[in-house]
Design an enzyme around this catalytic site. Structure first.
Site, PDB file in Angstrom:
ATOM      1  N   PHE A  58      -8.516  21.583 -24.329  1.00 56.87           N
ATOM      2  CA  PHE A  58      -8.781  20.155 -24.411  1.00 56.87           C
ATOM      3  C   PHE A  58      -9.947  19.873 -23.475  1.00 56.87           C
ATOM      4  CE2 PHE A  58      -8.548  15.698 -23.338  1.00 56.87           C
ATOM      5  CZ  PHE A  58      -8.725  15.188 -24.609  1.00 56.87           C
ATOM      6  N   THR A  59     -10.780  18.900 -23.848  1.00 61.81           N
ATOM      7  CA  THR A  59     -12.063  18.661 -23.159  1.00 61.81           C
ATOM      8  C   THR A  59     -11.917  18.531 -21.637  1.00 61.81           C
ATOM      9  OG1 THR A  59     -11.785  16.319 -23.674  1.00 61.81           O
ATOM     10  CG2 THR A  59     -13.143  17.617 -25.178  1.00 61.81           C
TER      11      THR A  59
ATOM     12  N   ASP B 225       1.135  20.428 -20.360  1.00 62.34           N
ATOM     13  CA  ASP B 225       0.460  19.147 -20.552  1.00 62.34           C
ATOM     14  C   ASP B 225       1.385  18.324 -21.453  1.00 62.34           C
ATOM     15  OD1 ASP B 225      -1.007  16.973 -21.398  1.00 62.34           O
ATOM     16  OD2 ASP B 225      -2.889  18.082 -21.613  1.00 62.34           O
TER      17      ASP B 225
ATOM     18  N   PHE C 148     -19.837  14.485 -25.436  1.00 64.13           N
ATOM     19  CA  PHE C 148     -19.510  13.674 -26.614  1.00 64.13           C
ATOM     20  C   PHE C 148     -19.337  12.201 -26.263  1.00 64.13           C
ATOM     21  CE2 PHE C 148     -15.023  13.150 -25.540  1.00 64.13           C
ATOM     22  CZ  PHE C 148     -14.832  14.206 -24.651  1.00 64.13           C
TER      23      PHE C 148
ATOM     24  N   ARG D 218     -14.442  15.319 -33.301  1.00 71.23           N
ATOM     25  CA  ARG D 218     -13.774  16.410 -32.609  1.00 71.23           C
ATOM     26  C   ARG D 218     -14.287  17.702 -33.229  1.00 71.23           C
ATOM     27  NH1 ARG D 218     -10.908  14.318 -27.984  1.00 71.23           N
ATOM     28  NH2 ARG D 218     -13.090  14.617 -27.543  1.00 71.23           N
TER      29      ARG D 218
ATOM     30  N   LYS E 182      -0.869   7.800 -23.361  1.00 70.98           N
ATOM     31  CA  LYS E 182      -0.490   8.136 -24.738  1.00 70.98           C
ATOM     32  C   LYS E 182       1.010   7.861 -24.904  1.00 70.98           C
ATOM     33  CE  LYS E 182      -4.481  10.523 -24.224  1.00 70.98           C
ATOM     34  NZ  LYS E 182      -5.276  10.480 -22.976  1.00 70.98           N
TER      35      LYS E 182
ATOM     36  N   TYR F 276       0.840  -1.205   0.000  1.00 66.29           N
ATOM     37  CA  TYR F 276       0.000   0.000   0.000  1.00 66.29           C
ATOM     38  C   TYR F 276       0.868   1.245   0.000  1.00 66.29           C
ATOM     39  CZ  TYR F 276      -3.679   3.300   0.995  1.00 66.29           C
ATOM     40  OH  TYR F 276      -4.549   4.354   0.902  1.00 66.29           O
TER      41      TYR F 276
HETATM   42  N1  F0G Z   1      -4.533  16.067 -22.077  1.00 69.31           N
HETATM   43  C1  F0G Z   1      -4.571  15.697 -23.367  1.00 69.31           C
HETATM   44  C2  F0G Z   1      -3.839  16.522 -24.381  1.00 69.31           C
HETATM   45  C3  F0G Z   1      -5.298  14.565 -23.753  1.00 69.31           C
HETATM   46  O1  F0G Z   1      -5.330  14.223 -25.036  1.00 69.31           O
HETATM   47  C4  F0G Z   1      -5.984  13.811 -22.772  1.00 69.31           C
HETATM   48  C5  F0G Z   1      -6.772  12.640 -23.134  1.00 69.31           C
HETATM   49  C6  F0G Z   1      -5.924  14.239 -21.437  1.00 69.31           C
HETATM   50  C7  F0G Z   1      -5.172  15.363 -21.132  1.00 69.31           C
HETATM   51  C8  F0G Z   1      -6.659  13.518 -20.347  1.00 69.31           C
HETATM   52  O2  F0G Z   1      -6.023  12.340 -20.028  1.00 69.31           O
HETATM   53  O3  F0G Z   1      -7.647  10.547 -20.702  1.00 69.31           O
HETATM   54  O4  F0G Z   1      -5.685  10.051 -19.232  1.00 69.31           O
HETATM   55  O5  F0G Z   1      -7.597  11.347 -18.360  1.00 69.31           O
HETATM   56  N2  F0G Z   1      -7.106  12.374 -24.318  1.00 69.31           N
HETATM   57  C9  F0G Z   1      -7.794  11.191 -24.767  1.00 69.31           C
HETATM   58  C10 F0G Z   1      -8.048  11.299 -26.243  1.00 69.31           C
HETATM   59  C11 F0G Z   1      -9.002  10.819 -23.991  1.00 69.31           C
HETATM   60  O6  F0G Z   1      -8.711  10.401 -26.781  1.00 69.31           O
HETATM   61  O7  F0G Z   1      -7.581  12.237 -26.887  1.00 69.31           O
HETATM   62  P1  F0G Z   1      -6.788  11.000 -19.567  1.00 69.31           P
END
Ligand code: F0G
Length: 494
Positions: free
Chosen positions: A139-140, A230, A464, A397, A273, A87
């Site tokens: 970014f979303t 990021d 989305f 997108r 990624k 842990y």
């Molecule tokens: N920042 C970027 C640039 C991303 O592309 C993503 C995720 C995140 C942060 C968030 O990270 O998914 O590990 O919580 N992108 C994915 C995509 C979901 O399909 O582009 P996460």
């Protein structure tokens, strides 16, 4: 007698080309199958014409995302067996911490279950309600966490990023004049931090130049503002710097990544990624006080500060993945495969975002469907049509991903209305890319018959992922309760 006219390994030169190949071979395979047309029609209807709601068993080639879909290496799978599931104080954490400190150069490391876990923590600690957070395109999940913490995101990316035909080599760059103007307008103390992403996902996987990162960093320092990175696709970003930016040719991507990160006060990463794993993330900073706060908050939302929501084995696989991701031969093949698909489509005259980015080929839905208004969800329509044609899964997108303005409730109306063909790392072959390109071409050739979609279910956050749609009948017009700038969309459609 040896025949000295035969030169092995250089046969390609006779045809004026030398091919490259992946620096790995395949040890294990996972079968995939293609549903027939009737099966695909049923599946996409049941999924509400949203590719996120398809079952992966019903998908043939899955280009939904490059997130968590990586193929791990034999070394990473061996690392999985070295999981120390204590842990507290797992040895795998110290391996991961060491890899991040060594490769990205930050002092203090907080593991998180994935990128948005890190975004949540940094947003809560570094944003005071009412503050502004400038960034190079939204970014979303990043923007949502900034908003949930009471901040307002402001896009300060260069204008070229919003133009899918611009050939600018670094379309991810920040516009320093836009950033200066915002600081002058609201005052530096009202800027929570500057949020720099490399590469820029929503712009098409476009890179940020080293010169721009340096200039943004200097500007931030002049005003006493922190700069956070990021770093989700920072290795792909470094590949483009090596390839395109004067003075970097021949440099290793590892050294470019390290230098790039040195311009920021801290970074977070969705390791799903470029980290070459299936789950994981991290947050790293140089400021001790900020770290204390983050380390305290991570135990509330993610898990103890030596695992942050990850199993020990996950952290070990990531420590190995970080090293593998920085190998020059790997990243060249990775971006090379994405470019291969992009070049096929370009040669066939299909409208895609140029230049081709690091993780995906983005189809320009505005130019596929100039007859569809943005309220008919052109990019969502294109993803559904592609699935119907071949079972290839892409992702919207465009206006659906952009969501609504939390203050006015209107749709955000992004200039870019794109469908993303996202290439998982080390998963598919060149033959798969050929099949994808042929299907995209078939959908391109049938583009005039598309009728668009209407949204019939809309969740509150990150709509989305879970929204549902219905096809519009031919000639039926899309309606939108948001109204507003549809005219602007029409006038800018090419
Ligand atoms: N920042 C970027 C640039 C991303 O592309 C993503 C995720 C995140 C942060 C968030 O990270 O998914 O590990 O919580 N992108 C994915 C995509 C979901 O399909 O582009 P996460």
């Amino acid at each position: 007698m040896p025949d000295d006219t035969f030169v092995p390994h250089t046969m390609g030169q006779q045809f004026g080309r030398r091919s490259w190949a992946e620096p790995w071979k395949i040890k294990m395979v996972e079968p995939i199958r293609q549903l027939d047309r009737a099966g695909r029609e049923r599946a996409i209807r049941e999924a509400g014409y949203n590719t996120f709601l398809l079952r992966s068993d019903d998908v043939y080639i899955d280009l939904l995302t490059d997130s968590g879909t990586n193929a791990m290496s034999d070394r990473q799978w061996a690392a999985i067996m070295l999981g120390d599931e204590a842990y507290a104080g797992s040895r795998n954490f110290y391996h991961l911490e060491g890899a991040i400190q060594r490769r990205f150069g930050y002092r203090y490391v907080v593991p998180t279950h994935q990128g948005r876990g890190a975004e949540h923590l940094i947003s809560r600690t570094a944003i005071k309600p009412g503050q502004w957070v400038p960034g190079n395109m939204y970014f979303t999940t990043t923007r949502l966490h900034q908003e949930l913490a009471g901040g307002t995101f402001v896009d300060v990316i260069i204008d070229e990023a919003h133009d899918p035909t611009s050939l600018h080599p670094f379309k991810g760059d920040m516009d320093l004049a836009k950033l200066e103007a915002l600081i002058a307008r609201v005052g530096p103390e009202q800027i929570a931090y500057v949020s720099l992403a490399a590469t820029v996902n929503m712009a098409g996987g476009q890179p940020v130049s080293m010169a721009n990162a340096r200039a943004v960093s200097e500007l931030c320092q002049r005003h006493g503002i922190r700069l956070f990175l990021d770093a989700t696709r920072v290795v792909e970003n470094a590949f483009f710097i090596e390839e395109r930016e004067p003075g970097f040719a021949g440099r290793s991507v590892a050294s470019i990544v390290h230098e790039f990160c040195s311009h920021a006060d801290g970074a977070w990463m969705s390791a799903k990624k470029d980290g070459l794993v299936n789950i994981g993330g991290w947050l790293a900073v140089n400021d001790e006080e900020l770290f204390e706060e983050l380390r305290n908050l991570v135990v509330v939302f993610e898990g103890l500060h030596t695992y942050g929501g990850l199993a020990g084995r996950d952290m070990e696989a990531l420590a190995v993945g970080i090293e593998e991701s920085l190998e020059d031969a790997y990243i060249r093949a990775r971006v090379g495969q994405v470019r291969y698909l992009g070049e096929l489509l370009t040669d066939w005259g299909v409208a895609i975002v140029q230049p081709v980015g690091g993780h995906a080929v983005f189809l320009d839905a505005r130019r596929f469907y100039p007859h569809l208004p943005q309220d008919a969800f052109p990019a969502q329509t294109l993803a559904a049509e592609l699935y119907l044609d071949s079972g290839v899964r892409a992702m919207e997108r465009g206006i659906a991903s952009a969501g609504r303005d939390p203050k006015t409730g209107d749709h955000h109306r992004p200039k870019l209305e794109l469908t993303r063909l996202t290439i998982p790392r080390r998963v598919y072959t060149q033959a798969h890319m050929d099949v994808v390109a042929e299907s995209v071409k078939a959908v391109w050739d049938a583009r005039e018959s598309a009728t668009g979609l209407r949204m019939v279910y809309e969740p509150k956050y990150l709509r989305f992922f879970q929204a549902k749609f219905e096809p519009l009948a031919a000639g039926e017009t899309a309606t939108s309760e948001a109204g507003g700038s549809e005219a602007a969309y029409s006038s800018s459609r090419g």
